[in-house]
Write an enzyme that holds these catalytic residues in place. Structure first.
Site, PDB file in Angstrom:
ATOM      1  N   THR B 179       0.859  -1.176   0.000  1.00  0.00           N
ATOM      2  CA  THR B 179       0.000   0.000   0.000  1.00  0.00           C
ATOM      3  C   THR B 179       0.894   1.224   0.000  1.00  0.00           C
ATOM      4  OG1 THR B 179       0.005   0.178   2.395  1.00  0.00           O
ATOM      5  CG2 THR B 179      -1.746  -1.117   1.414  1.00  0.00           C
ATOM      6  N   GLU B 325      -5.794  -3.895   0.145  1.00  0.00           N
ATOM      7  CA  GLU B 325      -6.033  -5.047   1.000  1.00  0.00           C
ATOM      8  C   GLU B 325      -7.122  -5.961   0.442  1.00  0.00           C
ATOM      9  OE1 GLU B 325      -5.765  -1.965   1.877  1.00  0.00           O
ATOM     10  OE2 GLU B 325      -4.490  -1.722   3.640  1.00  0.00           O
ATOM     11  N   LYS B 435     -12.502  16.530  12.981  1.00  0.00           N
ATOM     12  CA  LYS B 435     -13.271  16.350  14.210  1.00  0.00           C
ATOM     13  C   LYS B 435     -13.445  17.702  14.862  1.00  0.00           C
ATOM     14  CE  LYS B 435     -11.038  12.214  13.634  1.00  0.00           C
ATOM     15  NZ  LYS B 435      -9.709  12.174  12.993  1.00  0.00           N
ATOM     16  N   TRP B 440     -18.094  15.139  13.189  1.00  0.00           N
ATOM     17  CA  TRP B 440     -17.231  14.972  12.030  1.00  0.00           C
ATOM     18  C   TRP B 440     -17.654  15.933  10.921  1.00  0.00           C
ATOM     19  CZ3 TRP B 440     -17.364   8.920  12.167  1.00  0.00           C
ATOM     20  CH2 TRP B 440     -16.154   8.428  12.697  1.00  0.00           C
TER      21      TRP B 440
END
Lengths: 540, 540
Positions: B179, B325, B435, B440
């Site tokens: 990754t 993944e 945040k 959020w």
């Protein structure tokens, strides 16, 4: 345990997570329509699983189901299997001694039965050694000698509509189905979760059957017949609307249901579509408007029928080739790049074949001595198959496994050819092929040609013993026209086949005996012919 | 050993058995086209496998590949893997110390490298601890300090063009990919045969990408980037014609290749399609005529672009959601029954989302405390994923596995919502979300809205530390038009968002720094902003 077991529980979970609002519609025995959603079905499947727990059914135990296609049968496709048991689907048209033998061999503990088949169950009940409980698929129990007996609605009533499904090993059996061979006892095939998961993944392929959330799928093929060809599972996994026709499988009933429910995919053996064509010829309506494609298999439909469905009804027929041992799918036709460039006639010639092995399936041809056969579209050989969803062996039949498997390949008993582009064509069954003087004559090709002759209704060709040539073909023909005689048929066949392929004897009959799955019963025909005629003499 | 192992060798065998005549076309570095068939490719793949045997590469050993998309890279997708080794695809744009670390960690023994990247290889060669041999992907070796070095054609020359492929355990690693995280060291993901087999089966689904024998598939996405999104494998399994564009990924080059080779499916990140749209606007030609569908992923394309591709170019864009993944595919958009009934605008609103989990993939949302989040299309939660092709853990990173997996679910680090019909929408990355006072704020939604404003070229929104609210948004904007100012942007954003969502600071910049995979480098932006400004004061 793997981090993700390939189980059919995943089908059910996906349907209820993503497509809970989609419908399952069943035509019931009284002709009325029952409709509910995947969310409704799920709740009852959970109740069924709880009922089986409560009954004391252990992990790995089996239940028999003797039923046509409807929502309760659908619930039985998941409730037992997803809770770790197995469903043994039985064909009520089997001879009684076969039914008894397979239910005893499977050690089924419960038997779920449609009201219409209660008599069949009663006829065998005394000989069933392991069945402890009968459950009639209705909301009441009819007058019956079955004992103990309960109706399905009472059986599942009151249980929790949620269930904590166990993580199952993907190689666990989820279903058992017996082949209805024309010779010998039926042989059981154990279906395992992983294999149906893979079989189902392939059903969604654009080059296979392309089952989609957009589809309304109607398996006319019975759900007791090889997993309903897998459509109840693939319809669920992909969130298709499902239509289950019950016992209403006449052309008129099928056509009405297609029209009423906007069916896009319907799956049934060729005879259904042959009869449908006759019905539509005599009908004013155009009931197939919603139909996008027709899936068929079991035997090859006439090319003329395929052309008509594609060009007139605008619902092309796709052929599938498979068998009980293969869950059933192995190969299918689809319009390849190459076919798009062919003239119509050659294209239909390819579409009539068994097609291209599905992704993951592998096909090879072998001589009787096990030698490779060239892929020239011409040389026949026995079809051997491998696929990740093919069975790993018959249930309790070590001797059959010995003779049916070789180097991990399954010997199908079918004879076929493969052309240079991989198109498989089924030429015959080994049992049906005629071994004449060291060469194979295809009874199937002769039959197809005979049926193509004007005025011929049905035709079956068998192998009769011959004192010189070992075997020679004998034709049984049902005519619709008095002008047909042996001379005209011989002339017709000579347009296609060499002289030595022509049947030694033509018999004109009123009908041809059929097996319970509507195939020609060639074994009976052959036995009777030999009894009457003995071995064919030299000068024929 | 199972009776059928799910290995990628089956892809290769199917292509050569059934589709040996189909083509693989590569655009080479000099702009010329190289074309050969699957049959040709197969022979060279066999030679490559023999060459690796002869070299002494053991089962399980790895080779590095540093290359763009072309036929030799394609051969490297199969030769090592099908003979039991593993291919480690590396991104030449990684920082040098990352390249060194991952090649050393993977213990790659050979390094296959494009002539164009020989310099990159030379820059790290002294630090590579395990690489024994360099192979330049050409028919001659350029002037280089790499040692020992051989050209690919000499490496495979003279070997047998048939190979007896071993039966491999389906859980064996066939590839390794790292990754390219924006923070910390890259983490390796081991791809296993079984998982890519299942991933590839799903690529053929009519409700996923419907990869077909009829298609001509062009992965513009690099083959070193998460298996080229799986297209080299699915194209092979389904017998599609493959088109590999090499380094020629400009809009004009991609458009020309689509037109020249009748490409039907092209896969690339959204920026390619955004640039393509600009190119087509200024071009007279209609090069996308053959194009049937566009596959994209990595970030959401603007709804206006999706509408234009569908309605003007007649090549609808399908969104995929995935990650390294997950091989990478997890979810995708497709036209569901429900969407067919929606007005256009609402339909595009759904198509812009990440879509429906692919068959077999499962998605759930969790709060930061691990509590379930309602599927109301509104409440955001962290996306957890399961699928039979998702990784079982990072390579040599036990501590990352500890924090990334929970009850068999992978914690993606993405924040999303799911509506009542299961449509997943990606709202943000956990790392990128802002945040603010316990709530959020989605940086991604602000960015999308800013880009939608007339005259805005690019926009990135970061979380800046704030003394009262913990974090507050700061916007970096590239304008194409001098009339754009903070006031007009605030006004624009207020049409969609509550006042407290609006960035505290707008910075107008010439360009936004990007990572090697062309994502905004928000980490750099944030670090620089903090260095310059420190914590934002109360009154902003």
């Amino acid at each position: 345990m793997k981090d993700y077991e390939l189980t059919i529980t995943k089908f059910l979970q996906r349907a209820v997570d993503l497509f809970s609002h989609k419908e399952i519609v069943s035509k019931l025995s009284d002709g009325s329509l029952h409709r509910y959603t995947y969310a409704d079905a799920y709740e009852r499947i959970c109740q069924l699983a709880h009922a089986l727990d409560d009954y004391g059914l252990e992990l790995g135990d089996r239940v028999s189901v003797m039923a046509v296609n409807h929502y309760r049968h659908y619930e039985l496709y998941f409730g037992p299997s997803c809770s770790g048991r197995s469903i043994h689907t039985t064909n009520h048209r089997l001879p009684e001694h076969h039914l008894t033998e397979i239910i005893n061999e499977a050690e089924d503990r419960l038997l779920f039965v449609d009201p219409a088949f209660v008599e069949t169950a009663e006829a065998v009940a005394d000989d069933l050694e392991t069945v402890e409980q009968y459950v009639v698929l209705d909301d009441e129990v009819p007058e019956t000698s079955l004992d103990p007996v309960v109706d399905y609605e009472s059986f599942i009533a009151g249980y929790d509509t949620e269930y904590d499904w166990p993580e199952l090993d993907e190689e666990r059996e989820f279903a058992l189905c017996y082949t209805s061979g024309t010779t010998g006892l039926p042989k059981g095939v154990q279906y395992r979760h992983r294999r149906m998961f893979l079989h189902t993944l392939v059903h969604g392929h654009v080059d296979v059957f392309g089952v989609s959330e957009n589809d309304t799928v109607m398996p006319v093929v019975p759900m007791f017949h090889v997993n309903g060809w897998g459509f109840p599972y693939s319809g669920t996994f992909y969130g298709s609307k499902l239509v289950l026709p019950g016992q209403h499988t006449s052309p008129e009933a099928v056509a009405d249901l297609i029209a009423a429910e906007d069916v896009t995919v319907a799956a049934a053996v060729p005879t259904v579509w042959i009869d449908m064509d006759s019905y539509l010829e005599s009908s004013e309506s155009e009931p197939l408007e919603s139909l996008d494609r027709v899936l068929t298999g079991g035997s090859a439909p006439p090319a003329s029928l395929m052309q008509k469905f594609e060009e007139v009804y605008e619902a092309p027929i796709y052929q599938g080739y498979g068998m009980t041992e293969a869950s059933p799918h192995l190969a299918n036709t689809f319009e390849t790049t190459q076919m798009q460039d062919l003239p119509d006639e050659e294209g239909y010639e390819l579409k009539r074949k068994a097609g291209i092995p599905a992704p993951g399936a592998q096909i090879r041809l072998r001589t009787q001595d096990g030698e490779p056969v060239p892929h020239d579209g011409d040389t026949p050989g026995e079809i051997h198959a491998r696929s990740p969803w093919l069975t790993d062996g018959y249930f309790k039949r070590p001797e059959a496994n010995e003779s049916s498997f070789e180097d991990g390949w399954f010997k199908t008993g079918d004879i076929g050819t493969i052309d240079e582009y991989g198109y498989l064509d089924i030429v015959d069954r080994i049992d049906d092929a005629i071994k004449s003087g060291g060469e194979w004559i295809s009874s199937v090709e002769l039959e197809i040609s005979l049926i193509d002759a004007d005025g011929v209704g049905e035709a079956a060709v068998i192998a009769a013993p011959h004192e010189k040539w070992q075997e020679r073909p004998v034709a049984f023909v049902v005519t619709e026209d008095d002008s047909i005689d042996e001379a005209s048929l011989r002339e017709h066949l000579l347009e296609t086949f060499p002289k030595w392929w022509l049947p030694d004897v033509f018999r004109f009959v009123d009908e041809i005996p059929k097996t319970t799955t509507q195939k020609f019963n060639k074994k009976d025909l052959r036995d009777q012919f030999i009894e009457e005629e003995g071995e064919l003499p030299l000068e024929q």
